[in-house]
Write a protein that holds these residues in place. Structure first.
Motif, PDB file in Angstrom:
ATOM      1  N   MET A   1       0.836  -1.195   0.000  1.00 15.27           N
ATOM      2  CA  MET A   1       0.000   0.000   0.000  1.00 15.27           C
ATOM      3  C   MET A   1       0.873   1.247   0.000  1.00 15.27           C
ATOM      4  N   LEU A   2       0.510   2.200  -0.839  1.00 15.10           N
ATOM      5  CA  LEU A   2       1.059   3.537  -0.735  1.00 15.10           C
ATOM      6  C   LEU A   2       0.042   4.320   0.088  1.00 15.10           C
ATOM      7  N   ALA A   3       0.402   4.645   1.320  1.00 15.74           N
ATOM      8  CA  ALA A   3      -0.604   5.155   2.251  1.00 15.74           C
ATOM      9  C   ALA A   3       0.091   5.891   3.391  1.00 15.74           C
ATOM     10  N   THR A   4      -0.705   6.261   4.377  1.00 12.05           N
ATOM     11  CA  THR A   4      -0.184   6.887   5.594  1.00 12.05           C
ATOM     12  C   THR A   4      -0.320   5.887   6.729  1.00 12.05           C
ATOM     13  N   GLY A   5       0.796   5.457   7.267  1.00 12.81           N
ATOM     14  CA  GLY A   5       0.791   4.472   8.334  1.00 12.81           C
ATOM     15  C   GLY A   5      -0.048   4.932   9.519  1.00 12.81           C
ATOM     16  N   GLY A   6      -0.859   4.018  10.053  1.00 12.11           N
ATOM     17  CA  GLY A   6      -1.680   4.344  11.199  1.00 12.11           C
ATOM     18  C   GLY A   6      -2.986   5.012  10.851  1.00 12.11           C
ATOM     19  N   SER A   7      -3.230   5.314   9.579  1.00 13.14           N
ATOM     20  CA  SER A   7      -4.492   5.950   9.186  1.00 13.14           C
ATOM     21  C   SER A   7      -5.637   4.944   9.276  1.00 13.14           C
ATOM     22  N   LYS A   8      -6.863   5.464   9.273  1.00 13.31           N
ATOM     23  CA  LYS A   8      -8.023   4.592   9.349  1.00 13.31           C
ATOM     24  C   LYS A   8      -8.059   3.621   8.168  1.00 13.31           C
ATOM     25  N   ARG A   9      -7.654   4.074   6.997  1.00 14.95           N
ATOM     26  CA  ARG A   9      -7.657   3.211   5.818  1.00 14.95           C
ATOM     27  C   ARG A   9      -6.692   2.042   5.986  1.00 14.95           C
ATOM     28  N   VAL A  10      -5.526   2.329   6.519  1.00 16.24           N
ATOM     29  CA  VAL A  10      -4.550   1.258   6.731  1.00 16.24           C
ATOM     30  C   VAL A  10      -5.062   0.280   7.788  1.00 16.24           C
ATOM     31  N   ARG A  11      -5.664   0.796   8.842  1.00 16.80           N
ATOM     32  CA  ARG A  11      -6.187  -0.094   9.885  1.00 16.80           C
ATOM     33  C   ARG A  11      -7.278  -1.005   9.325  1.00 16.80           C
ATOM     34  N   LEU A  12      -8.140  -0.464   8.473  1.00 15.93           N
ATOM     35  CA  LEU A  12      -9.195  -1.286   7.880  1.00 15.93           C
ATOM     36  C   LEU A  12      -8.622  -2.349   6.950  1.00 15.93           C
ATOM     37  N   MET A  13      -7.605  -1.990   6.184  1.00 15.88           N
ATOM     38  CA  MET A  13      -6.989  -2.975   5.294  1.00 15.88           C
ATOM     39  C   MET A  13      -6.318  -4.078   6.097  1.00 15.88           C
ATOM     40  N   GLN A  14      -5.603  -3.724   7.145  1.00 13.76           N
ATOM     41  CA  GLN A  14      -4.912  -4.748   7.933  1.00 13.76           C
ATOM     42  C   GLN A  14      -5.922  -5.646   8.644  1.00 13.76           C
ATOM     43  N   ALA A  15      -7.032  -5.069   9.109  1.00 13.15           N
ATOM     44  CA  ALA A  15      -8.066  -5.888   9.752  1.00 13.15           C
ATOM     45  C   ALA A  15      -8.691  -6.853   8.745  1.00 13.15           C
ATOM     46  N   ALA A  16      -8.909  -6.363   7.511  1.00 13.96           N
ATOM     47  CA  ALA A  16      -9.483  -7.225   6.480  1.00 13.96           C
ATOM     48  C   ALA A  16      -8.530  -8.364   6.130  1.00 13.96           C
ATOM     49  N   ARG A  17      -7.268  -8.063   6.055  1.00 13.14           N
ATOM     50  CA  ARG A  17      -6.283  -9.104   5.744  1.00 13.14           C
ATOM     51  C   ARG A  17      -6.226 -10.143   6.861  1.00 13.14           C
ATOM     52  N   ALA A  18      -6.309  -9.663   8.090  1.00  8.84           N
ATOM     53  CA  ALA A  18      -6.312 -10.603   9.210  1.00  8.84           C
ATOM     54  C   ALA A  18      -7.545 -11.499   9.165  1.00  8.84           C
ATOM     55  N   GLN A  19      -8.692 -10.925   8.822  1.00  9.46           N
ATOM     56  CA  GLN A  19      -9.924 -11.704   8.745  1.00  9.46           C
ATOM     57  C   GLN A  19      -9.826 -12.798   7.677  1.00  9.46           C
ATOM     58  N   LEU A  20      -9.128 -12.491   6.580  1.00  7.62           N
ATOM     59  CA  LEU A  20      -8.962 -13.455   5.497  1.00  7.62           C
ATOM     60  C   LEU A  20      -7.710 -14.316   5.670  1.00  7.62           C
ATOM     61  N   ARG A  21      -7.074 -14.179   6.830  1.00  8.44           N
ATOM     62  CA  ARG A  21      -5.868 -14.947   7.160  1.00  8.44           C
ATOM     63  C   ARG A  21      -4.747 -14.695   6.162  1.00  8.44           C
ATOM     64  N   LEU A  22      -4.607 -13.439   5.793  1.00  7.55           N
ATOM     65  CA  LEU A  22      -3.512 -13.003   4.943  1.00  7.55           C
ATOM     66  C   LEU A  22      -2.496 -12.252   5.802  1.00  7.55           C
ATOM     67  N   PRO A  23      -1.245 -12.267   5.431  1.00  9.84           N
ATOM     68  CA  PRO A  23      -0.258 -11.519   6.213  1.00  9.84           C
ATOM     69  C   PRO A  23      -0.509 -10.018   6.108  1.00  9.84           C
ATOM     70  N   PRO A  24      -0.036  -9.242   7.060  1.00 12.33           N
ATOM     71  CA  PRO A  24      -0.247  -7.792   7.012  1.00 12.33           C
ATOM     72  C   PRO A  24       0.324  -7.188   5.731  1.00 12.33           C
ATOM     73  N   ALA A  25      -0.328  -6.158   5.245  1.00 12.63           N
ATOM     74  CA  ALA A  25       0.165  -5.457   4.065  1.00 12.63           C
ATOM     75  C   ALA A  25       1.396  -4.646   4.422  1.00 12.63           C
ATOM     76  N   GLN A  26       2.326  -4.579   3.471  1.00 11.28           N
ATOM     77  CA  GLN A  26       3.461  -3.688   3.621  1.00 11.28           C
ATOM     78  C   GLN A  26       3.017  -2.276   3.264  1.00 11.28           C
ATOM     79  N   VAL A  27       3.324  -1.309   4.115  1.00 11.17           N
ATOM     80  CA  VAL A  27       2.890   0.069   3.907  1.00 11.17           C
ATOM     81  C   VAL A  27       4.099   0.931   3.555  1.00 11.17           C
ATOM     82  N   LEU A  28       4.031   1.561   2.383  1.00 11.19           N
ATOM     83  CA  LEU A  28       5.031   2.550   1.985  1.00 11.19           C
ATOM     84  C   LEU A  28       4.419   3.922   2.213  1.00 11.19           C
ATOM     85  N   GLU A  29       5.053   4.712   3.077  1.00  8.24           N
ATOM     86  CA  GLU A  29       4.535   6.033   3.406  1.00  8.24           C
ATOM     87  C   GLU A  29       4.654   6.965   2.199  1.00  8.24           C
TER      88      GLU A  29
END
Length: 360
Positions: A1-29
């Protein structure tokens, strides 16, 4: 992800990945990529899904884009905007467009990365006037466009030319209703401008600040100052489109399309002219509020709009639906931020991940 670490969007993506049993996304600030573009090539060396999120959550990234835009437009650099300040939005967009062009060039050399939304189409959707013209050219119904507004006096001439007394004025490069003005006048000369942009005038300087509480201006001098300040950052007008009623309120609809098809949809209900949910408006069940013909129009028009952006797989559209006819008010490349809204039992981030991992 090209994003802002700790933002609501990143938190939602990481939660979705966890729900689907995928590893956390790598975030490039965003700020890091803008300073060191080669970081993207390092991050995308392996086959992957790549999602571009907006840079707006990071004031440092915003300032980098703003300063880059000033250089491109051959303007003096500007100081960092105060919190909520609407400042040189056209310069910010120039910097953002240049960044998206650089990103496009980088991704052309990284075919192993599957991109959710193409940078070029993100740029197009961020230019609200160009986007509406693009949609109209693809047969998508939109409110009638009056075109650019160069200032208060120019607005008055446009209203006379089109024989209108009510219009919406929209910053060409704004987002989330920032700087949008609902303007009305009557035959006696009374005027009213309702907006989330608060005027600040001190030391012979006019500044604008985006606030959550709607402000209503009725003095001609205030309205002229407001419109002139917005026009200096590029502004356009569209014909007023009445929104359907819901009790004493009115509403429009947000639809998120996934791979070109309507998925999540929600009614945005409010007492003010702007129904954006972040302005403390409330959600409604679209299915429970629309007749069958209106729901069909909503879905068909959202799908038609999505076809105008074939390289964007997760987009949001704001629509007004009346009497079996739907009109697109806006396309949003980042329109999937709707926490807790479910479609087929999944929120927006889980649904897009499930789709793309299934079809990878």
């Amino acid at each position: 992800m090209l994003a802002t670490g700790g933002s609501k969007r990143v938190r939602l993506m990481q939660a979705a990945r966890a729900q689907l049993r995928l590893p956390p996304a790598q975030v490039l600030e965003w700020r890091d990529w803008l300073a060191q573009p080669a970081l993207l090539e390092e991050a995308l060396r392996q086959p992957c899904l790549f999602k571009i999120e907006p840079p707006g959550d990071d004031p440092a990234a915003h300032l980098l884009l703003l300063q880059a835009g000033c250089r491109l437009l051959d303007r003096p650099p500007v100081a960092a905007p105060a919190h909520g300040e609407l400042l040189a939005m056209d310069a910010w967009f120039a910097g953002f467009t240049a960044a998206m062009a650089s990103l496009t060039a980088q991704l052309a050399e990284l075919p192993q990365a599957r991109v959710f939304n193409a940078p070029g189409e993100i740029s197009l959707m961020t230019d609200k006037l160009a986007c509406q013209r693009h949609l109209a050219a693809h047969g998508v119904p939109i409110p009638a466009l009056l075109g650019p507004v160069h200032g208060y006096e120019h607005l008055q001439s446009l209203l006379r030319e089109h024989e209108l007394d009510r219009v919406y004025l929209k910053p060409r490069y704004g987002s989330s209703a920032s700087g949008v003005v609902a303007y009305r006048r009557n035959r006696t000369g009374r005027q009213q401008a309702t907006t989330s942009a608060a005027l600040s005038r001190a030391d012979c300087q006019t500044r604008l600040f985006n606030v959550k509480r709607m402000t209503r201006y009725e003095a001609a001098a205030d309205i002229a100052a407001l419109i002139d300040a917005l026009a200096a950052q590029q502004l356009y007008a569209e014909a007023w489109l009445n929104k359907p009623r819901c009790g004493d309120s009115h509403y429009d609809l947000r639809v998120v399309t996934l791979a070109g098809q309507p998925a999540h949809r929600v009614a945005r209900i409010g007492d003010q002219m702007m129904t954006n949910l972040h302005l403390d408006n409330r959600r409604g069940d679209a299915a429970g509020m629309l007749l069958a013909a209106d729901m069909q129009a909503l879905e068909e028009t959202a799908a038609l709009a999505a076809r105008a952006f074939p390289a964007s797989h997760v987009t949001g559209y704001d629509l007004v639906v009346r009497h079996g006819q739907a009109y697109v008010l806006e396309a949003n490349a980042f329109g999937d931020l709707l926490p807790g809204l479910l479609w087929q039992g999944m929120d927006t981030y889980t649904a897009q991940l499930a789709h793309f991992t299934h079809h990878a």
